[in-house]
Design a protein around this motif. Sequence first.
Motif, PDB file in Angstrom:
ATOM      1  N   GLN A 150      41.946  50.915  33.481  1.00 49.28           N
ATOM      2  CA  GLN A 150      43.269  51.396  33.863  1.00 49.28           C
ATOM      3  C   GLN A 150      43.197  52.287  35.099  1.00 49.28           C
ATOM      4  OE1 GLN A 150      46.058  50.304  32.386  1.00 49.28           O
ATOM      5  NE2 GLN A 150      47.197  51.370  33.994  1.00 49.28           N
ATOM      6  N   GLN A 151      42.149  53.078  35.185  1.00 50.16           N
ATOM      7  CA  GLN A 151      41.949  53.916  36.369  1.00 50.16           C
ATOM      8  C   GLN A 151      41.728  53.052  37.614  1.00 50.16           C
ATOM      9  OE1 GLN A 151      38.807  57.410  37.869  1.00 50.16           O
ATOM     10  NE2 GLN A 151      38.909  56.885  35.704  1.00 50.16           N
ATOM     11  N   ALA A 152      40.994  51.953  37.449  1.00 48.51           N
ATOM     12  CA  ALA A 152      40.768  51.032  38.573  1.00 48.51           C
ATOM     13  C   ALA A 152      42.077  50.384  39.019  1.00 48.51           C
ATOM     14  CB  ALA A 152      39.747  49.964  38.181  1.00 48.51           C
ATOM     15  N   ILE A 153      42.934  50.090  38.064  1.00 43.89           N
ATOM     16  CA  ILE A 153      44.249  49.528  38.397  1.00 43.89           C
ATOM     17  C   ILE A 153      45.096  50.568  39.109  1.00 43.89           C
ATOM     18  CG2 ILE A 153      46.408  48.691  37.401  1.00 43.89           C
ATOM     19  CD1 ILE A 153      44.679  47.346  35.200  1.00 43.89           C
ATOM     20  N   ARG A 154      45.116  51.782  38.571  1.00 41.65           N
ATOM     21  CA  ARG A 154      45.935  52.848  39.153  1.00 41.65           C
ATOM     22  C   ARG A 154      45.485  53.214  40.568  1.00 41.65           C
ATOM     23  NH1 ARG A 154      44.845  58.199  39.070  1.00 41.65           N
ATOM     24  NH2 ARG A 154      43.326  57.977  37.353  1.00 41.65           N
ATOM     25  N   CYS A 155      44.200  53.304  40.769  1.00 41.72           N
ATOM     26  CA  CYS A 155      43.674  53.770  42.057  1.00 41.72           C
ATOM     27  C   CYS A 155      43.496  52.657  43.087  1.00 41.72           C
ATOM     28  CB  CYS A 155      42.341  54.481  41.842  1.00 41.72           C
ATOM     29  SG  CYS A 155      42.440  55.978  40.852  1.00 41.72           S
ATOM     30  N   HIS A 156      43.236  51.428  42.620  1.00 42.95           N
ATOM     31  CA  HIS A 156      42.886  50.355  43.547  1.00 42.95           C
ATOM     32  C   HIS A 156      43.698  49.079  43.348  1.00 42.95           C
ATOM     33  CE1 HIS A 156      39.348  52.488  45.118  1.00 42.95           C
ATOM     34  NE2 HIS A 156      39.180  52.920  43.878  1.00 42.95           N
ATOM     35  N   ALA A 157      44.678  49.098  42.439  1.00 39.95           N
ATOM     36  CA  ALA A 157      45.454  47.893  42.138  1.00 39.95           C
ATOM     37  C   ALA A 157      44.539  46.716  41.797  1.00 39.95           C
ATOM     38  CB  ALA A 157      46.377  47.535  43.295  1.00 39.95           C
ATOM     39  N   ALA A 158      43.431  47.002  41.110  1.00 41.44           N
ATOM     40  CA  ALA A 158      42.463  45.968  40.751  1.00 41.44           C
ATOM     41  C   ALA A 158      43.098  44.958  39.798  1.00 41.44           C
ATOM     42  CB  ALA A 158      41.243  46.605  40.101  1.00 41.44           C
ATOM     43  N   ASN A 159      42.663  43.707  39.888  1.00 38.37           N
ATOM     44  CA  ASN A 159      43.200  42.654  39.025  1.00 38.37           C
ATOM     45  C   ASN A 159      42.254  42.275  37.892  1.00 38.37           C
ATOM     46  OD1 ASN A 159      45.817  41.960  40.198  1.00 38.37           O
ATOM     47  ND2 ASN A 159      44.634  41.394  42.008  1.00 38.37           N
TER      48      ASN A 159
END
Length: 229
Positions: A102-111
């Motif tokens: 979730q942190q990766a999504i929040r910070c980097h819009a990771a898919n």
Amino acid sequence: MTAVLLAIDTATEQCSVALRYQDQVFQRAAITPREHSQRVLGFVEEVLAEAGIGLATVDGIVCGYGPGSFTGVRIGVAISQGLAFSHNLPVYPVSTLAALAQQAIRCHAANTIVSAIDARMQEVYVASYQNQNGVAQAMMDAKMAGLSPLTEQPWWPATGQAIVGAGTGWQAYGEQLDPQQQVNILADVTLPLAADMLTLAAQVKPVAAEKLEPLYVRNEVTWKKLPGR
């Protein structure tokens, strides 16, 4: 009205607390691997004071219930249970690996994210996630993996998108886990944060405090009893 949730995570080197109140998030975090039991309740008091509320206003406790350090996981679970018992609150157990995704999504819009936490003993805790409308959705259960190429494992995500790696497992063992450098390892997403657990709580079925149990992910070969034991 949005529920008032208090999140606690002490499963890794980082002690993290976050409170969601009136669409604001108040949080504290510090890397204190041997001081979690001394710091966590102080962080709880600080975020409640900053929001100007007491524990009686909280609707539920979000607990980072592992995987991670056995001692750290137990501290987080025990503190969450104690707070929940004191005000008859439900507990939302959230995976530390999911919080990293979730942190990766929040910070980097990771898919597509593969989270890995250093489990010591030349192993990592690992799980993969997909970004679905901004929220990490698990693609597999958490596993224990040795230091061999994860990209060759049958559970590795089959996707045409770039895959990012989040967590201390990638930081410590990136060359062994991904010798062909197929994974974009995120240098700034290494330890889970309670604030991201607040986002994930909506997908978790709450449990009563007495039903909360730590998430211990063990290698079945490593933990098999020896003959005669």
